[in-house]
Design a protein around this motif. Structure first.
Motif, PDB file in Angstrom:
ATOM      1  N   ALA A 227     -39.906 -25.716 111.425  1.00  0.00           N
ATOM      2  CA  ALA A 227     -38.476 -26.023 111.384  1.00  0.00           C
ATOM      3  C   ALA A 227     -38.236 -27.461 110.935  1.00  0.00           C
ATOM      4  N   ILE A 228     -39.041 -28.401 111.424  1.00  0.00           N
ATOM      5  CA  ILE A 228     -38.874 -29.806 111.047  1.00  0.00           C
ATOM      6  C   ILE A 228     -39.195 -30.018 109.570  1.00  0.00           C
ATOM      7  N   VAL A 229     -40.333 -29.505 109.121  1.00  0.00           N
ATOM      8  CA  VAL A 229     -40.765 -29.723 107.735  1.00  0.00           C
ATOM      9  C   VAL A 229     -39.782 -29.109 106.742  1.00  0.00           C
ATOM     10  N   LEU A 230     -39.370 -27.861 106.976  1.00  0.00           N
ATOM     11  CA  LEU A 230     -38.448 -27.211 106.051  1.00  0.00           C
ATOM     12  C   LEU A 230     -37.060 -27.840 106.104  1.00  0.00           C
ATOM     13  N   SER A 231     -36.626 -28.318 107.282  1.00  0.00           N
ATOM     14  CA  SER A 231     -35.326 -28.985 107.385  1.00  0.00           C
ATOM     15  C   SER A 231     -35.332 -30.300 106.613  1.00  0.00           C
ATOM     16  N   VAL A 232     -36.396 -31.072 106.730  1.00  0.00           N
ATOM     17  CA  VAL A 232     -36.512 -32.323 105.979  1.00  0.00           C
ATOM     18  C   VAL A 232     -36.489 -32.037 104.483  1.00  0.00           C
ATOM     19  N   ARG A 233     -37.214 -31.029 104.088  1.00  0.00           N
ATOM     20  CA  ARG A 233     -37.260 -30.648 102.670  1.00  0.00           C
ATOM     21  C   ARG A 233     -35.875 -30.281 102.149  1.00  0.00           C
ATOM     22  N   ASP A 234     -35.120 -29.495 102.943  1.00  0.00           N
ATOM     23  CA  ASP A 234     -33.770 -29.127 102.529  1.00  0.00           C
ATOM     24  C   ASP A 234     -32.830 -30.328 102.558  1.00  0.00           C
ATOM     25  N   GLY A 235     -32.964 -31.167 103.577  1.00  0.00           N
ATOM     26  CA  GLY A 235     -32.064 -32.296 103.731  1.00  0.00           C
ATOM     27  C   GLY A 235     -32.187 -33.319 102.614  1.00  0.00           C
ATOM     28  N   VAL A 236     -33.395 -33.523 102.133  1.00  0.00           N
ATOM     29  CA  VAL A 236     -33.617 -34.478 101.047  1.00  0.00           C
ATOM     30  C   VAL A 236     -32.967 -33.992  99.757  1.00  0.00           C
ATOM     31  N   LYS A 237     -32.986 -32.695  99.520  1.00  0.00           N
ATOM     32  CA  LYS A 237     -32.450 -32.131  98.282  1.00  0.00           C
ATOM     33  C   LYS A 237     -30.954 -31.846  98.347  1.00  0.00           C
ATOM     34  N   TYR A 292     -41.889 -37.988 134.778  1.00  0.00           N
ATOM     35  CA  TYR A 292     -41.792 -39.110 133.843  1.00  0.00           C
ATOM     36  C   TYR A 292     -42.370 -38.732 132.481  1.00  0.00           C
ATOM     37  N   PHE A 293     -43.473 -37.989 132.487  1.00  0.00           N
ATOM     38  CA  PHE A 293     -44.060 -37.542 131.218  1.00  0.00           C
ATOM     39  C   PHE A 293     -43.122 -36.565 130.505  1.00  0.00           C
ATOM     40  N   GLN A 294     -42.584 -35.618 131.261  1.00  0.00           N
ATOM     41  CA  GLN A 294     -41.694 -34.621 130.676  1.00  0.00           C
ATOM     42  C   GLN A 294     -40.491 -35.259 130.004  1.00  0.00           C
ATOM     43  N   PHE A 295     -39.886 -36.240 130.681  1.00  0.00           N
ATOM     44  CA  PHE A 295     -38.639 -36.820 130.189  1.00  0.00           C
ATOM     45  C   PHE A 295     -38.838 -38.032 129.288  1.00  0.00           C
ATOM     46  N   THR A 296     -40.080 -38.310 128.897  1.00  0.00           N
ATOM     47  CA  THR A 296     -40.339 -39.356 127.893  1.00  0.00           C
ATOM     48  C   THR A 296     -41.032 -38.717 126.697  1.00  0.00           C
ATOM     49  N   ALA A 297     -42.350 -38.598 126.747  1.00  0.00           N
ATOM     50  CA  ALA A 297     -43.096 -37.998 125.635  1.00  0.00           C
ATOM     51  C   ALA A 297     -42.737 -36.536 125.435  1.00  0.00           C
ATOM     52  N   GLY A 298     -42.452 -35.831 126.524  1.00  0.00           N
ATOM     53  CA  GLY A 298     -42.204 -34.398 126.434  1.00  0.00           C
ATOM     54  C   GLY A 298     -40.945 -34.014 125.683  1.00  0.00           C
ATOM     55  N   VAL A 299     -39.934 -34.890 125.670  1.00  0.00           N
ATOM     56  CA  VAL A 299     -38.676 -34.543 125.004  1.00  0.00           C
ATOM     57  C   VAL A 299     -38.691 -34.866 123.514  1.00  0.00           C
ATOM     58  N   LEU A 300     -39.695 -35.580 123.039  1.00  0.00           N
ATOM     59  CA  LEU A 300     -39.702 -36.016 121.643  1.00  0.00           C
ATOM     60  C   LEU A 300     -39.688 -34.862 120.645  1.00  0.00           C
ATOM     61  N   PRO A 301     -40.514 -33.798 120.833  1.00  0.00           N
ATOM     62  CA  PRO A 301     -40.415 -32.672 119.885  1.00  0.00           C
ATOM     63  C   PRO A 301     -39.024 -32.043 119.869  1.00  0.00           C
ATOM     64  N   MET A 302     -38.400 -31.901 121.034  1.00  0.00           N
ATOM     65  CA  MET A 302     -37.061 -31.334 121.097  1.00  0.00           C
ATOM     66  C   MET A 302     -36.055 -32.225 120.397  1.00  0.00           C
ATOM     67  N   TYR A 303     -36.133 -33.541 120.661  1.00  0.00           N
ATOM     68  CA  TYR A 303     -35.258 -34.480 119.966  1.00  0.00           C
ATOM     69  C   TYR A 303     -35.426 -34.358 118.456  1.00  0.00           C
ATOM     70  N   ALA A 304     -36.664 -34.310 118.006  1.00  0.00           N
ATOM     71  CA  ALA A 304     -36.949 -34.303 116.573  1.00  0.00           C
ATOM     72  C   ALA A 304     -36.343 -33.081 115.891  1.00  0.00           C
ATOM     73  N   VAL A 305     -36.609 -31.882 116.412  1.00  0.00           N
ATOM     74  CA  VAL A 305     -36.110 -30.680 115.760  1.00  0.00           C
ATOM     75  C   VAL A 305     -34.591 -30.581 115.870  1.00  0.00           C
ATOM     76  N   THR A 306     -34.003 -31.078 116.961  1.00  0.00           N
ATOM     77  CA  THR A 306     -32.550 -31.032 117.136  1.00  0.00           C
ATOM     78  C   THR A 306     -31.839 -31.968 116.168  1.00  0.00           C
ATOM     79  N   PHE A 307     -32.284 -33.209 116.102  1.00  0.00           N
ATOM     80  CA  PHE A 307     -31.623 -34.201 115.242  1.00  0.00           C
ATOM     81  C   PHE A 307     -31.876 -33.936 113.763  1.00  0.00           C
ATOM     82  N   ILE A 308     -33.103 -33.591 113.411  1.00  0.00           N
ATOM     83  CA  ILE A 308     -33.425 -33.342 112.006  1.00  0.00           C
ATOM     84  C   ILE A 308     -32.710 -32.096 111.500  1.00  0.00           C
ATOM     85  N   GLY A 309     -32.632 -31.071 112.331  1.00  0.00           N
ATOM     86  CA  GLY A 309     -31.911 -29.870 111.935  1.00  0.00           C
ATOM     87  C   GLY A 309     -30.441 -30.152 111.666  1.00  0.00           C
TER      88      GLY A 309
END
Length: 473
Positions: A227-237, A292-309
């Motif tokens: 989802a991240i890779v294809l969204s970036v690809r679409d967003g650039v174009k 603490y792990f869940q709400f720091t490092a653990g949320v990064l994939p969710m943040y990434a796919v949500t914002f990039i999408g």
């Protein structure tokens, strides 16, 4: 480290009468004595390292996992296939500022609320390995049953969402190769429900999942990365996108309120005491590390796919991100199949408290392949999945389900109860300002819960009117 150690389940369990006696003892502030201790209970007490803390009988193995393993389980939970919907259900209604700020605030308040519950795990000199046990110990039997009801409603609606997700992913695979519209979303939801039922019948308890939990993690990585890779690809174009919040002022008010419920839904399971029961001593310290792990490092994939999408598609982002992306058919098919299978596994985990209750209530013991036990699982679990599938097909509006779940169960369980239970349990240790702070939280989140519930019901009513039941979205 093995994934099968999380939520290890055996087929013995305490009965309802014993639980009632335990609650009565808690109300009288008396110790509850288990006269006939099972082998599992003995192992739990022997291996937990608890000194002076009562450990209740349970069908789950407790105090067996490291904090990192529990953190990994929590992190995998928040990066389920639901993350493919947050670009459309959180960012589109809130926009860039509201969405980014809202997710950050939701992360902080969710960490705070979960930490309150985690710190009460050994309150009163006993382990509270179920959410309803903790509420019953603090408030009494009525709260025990109310909390139990809220929790199971929460899990039921989460599981309806997983069936909708699996159905949407299955339809996405179908339209990649066929454009005849013969198979529609309700058909795909029914097929997804059947797959979930077969999986539930074939896996008697959580300890039998074994490597399926590791498979679930791999599946999550596949659809998030795709989802991240294809969204970036679409967003650039793509040409400049529209990021304006759509609708009239009144419509915006309701959608923003509903999106607020989606925000808290993203981070909370309503099962924290049950998960904390698996962590080794010291349970509070180790659980805080996991949170603490869940709400720091653990949320990064969710943040990434949500914002990039959202960046890639703007206000036109689908509530299922893989419907918006463009790319090779086999890559999109792989991501969708991964989402289907991960949703099936996740549903089984979130439905396991219901399955365990039914098995314990009706005395299902012995060989899981015995005709009696197999027949019971087909009837009980098949019936549960059938009802969930019917509701999902009737109202396949994923964003609305997330809003309603957040409003009627996640808000009360995670924020209202957490603050009030901590206030009541620690009353003598809190200064006036701290007491006021917890009461403000109770009042604020109660109002938010009411407003979000009204907004969610309105959205479901509008979507049902616009798309009708059994809609092919």
């Amino acid at each position: 480290m093995t994934f099968s150690r999380f939520f290890h389940v055996v087929e013995e369990g305490g009965g309802g009468e014993e639980e009632e006696e335990r609650l009565l003892a808690a109300e009288r502030q008396e110790p509850f004595v288990v006269e006939n201790m099972t082998a599992t209970e003995a192992n739990n007490r022997k291996g937990s390292g608890d000194v002076g803390v009562e450990i209740p009988d349970t069908a789950h193995q407790i105090s067996s996992d490291s904090w990192f393993q529990v953190a990994f389980v929590l992190t995998t939970g928040i990066n389920s296939a639901y993350v493919l919907g947050y670009s459309g259900t959180v960012m589109v209604p809130l926009g860039w500022i509201g969405g980014v700020v809202g997710l950050i605030i939701a992360t902080a308040i969710s960490l705070y609320a979960n930490s309150l519950v985690a710190k009460l795990h050994e309150f009163g000199g006993r382990r509270h390995i179920r959410y309803r046990d903790l509420a019953g110990f603090i408030y009494g039997r009525k709260a025990y049953h109310l909390t139990w009801g809220l929790q199971y409603v929460n899990l039921f609606m989460i599981n309806c969402g997983f069936i909708i997700l699996a159905g949407a992913a299955l339809k996405a695979v179908y339209v990649l190769f066929r454009d005849d519209h013969v198979i529609k979303l309700p058909h795909c939801i029914a097929i997804a429900g059947l797959i979930c039922a077969v999986f539930a019948i074939g896996i008697p308890h959580l300890s039998a999942l074994g490597t399926w939990l590791a498979v679930s993690t791999i599946l999550s990585l596949i659809y998030i990365v795709v989802a991240i890779v294809l969204s970036v690809r679409d967003g650039v174009k793509a040409p400049p996108r529209d990021y304006e919040i759509q609708g009239s002022s009144l419509s915006k008010l309701f959608t923003i309120t509903g999106a607020a419920a989606n925000l808290v839904f993203a981070f909370n399971t309503g099962m924290l005491p049950e998960i904390q029961a698996t962590v080794r001593q010291p349970v509070v310290k180790n659980m805080m590390k996991a949170l603490y792990f869940q709400f720091t490092a653990g949320v990064l994939p969710m943040y990434a796919v949500t914002f990039i999408g959202y960046w890639a598609y703007g206000s036109s982002t689908s509530t299922y991100l893989l419907n918006s992306v463009n790319g090779p058919l086999w890559v999109k098919a792989l991501a969708n199949v991964s989402a289907i299978l991960q949703s099936v596994i996740s549903l089984h985990i979130f439905a396991s408290p219901t399955y365990e209750y039914m098995d314990t209530k009706f005395g299902v013991k012995g060989n899981p392949l015995a005709l009696k036990n197999l027949t019971f699982r087909i009837m009980a679990r098949g019936g549960y999945i059938a009802v969930s599938t019917l509701v999902s097909a009737l109202l396949p509006f994923l964003g609305d389900f997330m809003s309603l779940t957040g409003a009627v169960s996640t808000f009360p369980l995670t924020f209202i109860l957490a603050n009030h239970m901590y206030y009541k349990a620690m009353d003598n240790k809190l200064n006036p300002m701290q007491k006021l702070w917890h009461w403000l939280n109770v009042v604020f989140f109660s109002l938010m819960s009411l407003a979000a519930a009204i907004a969610a019901v309105r959205l479901i009513a509008l979507d049902s009117k616009n798309f009708h039941v059994f809609a092919d979205l």
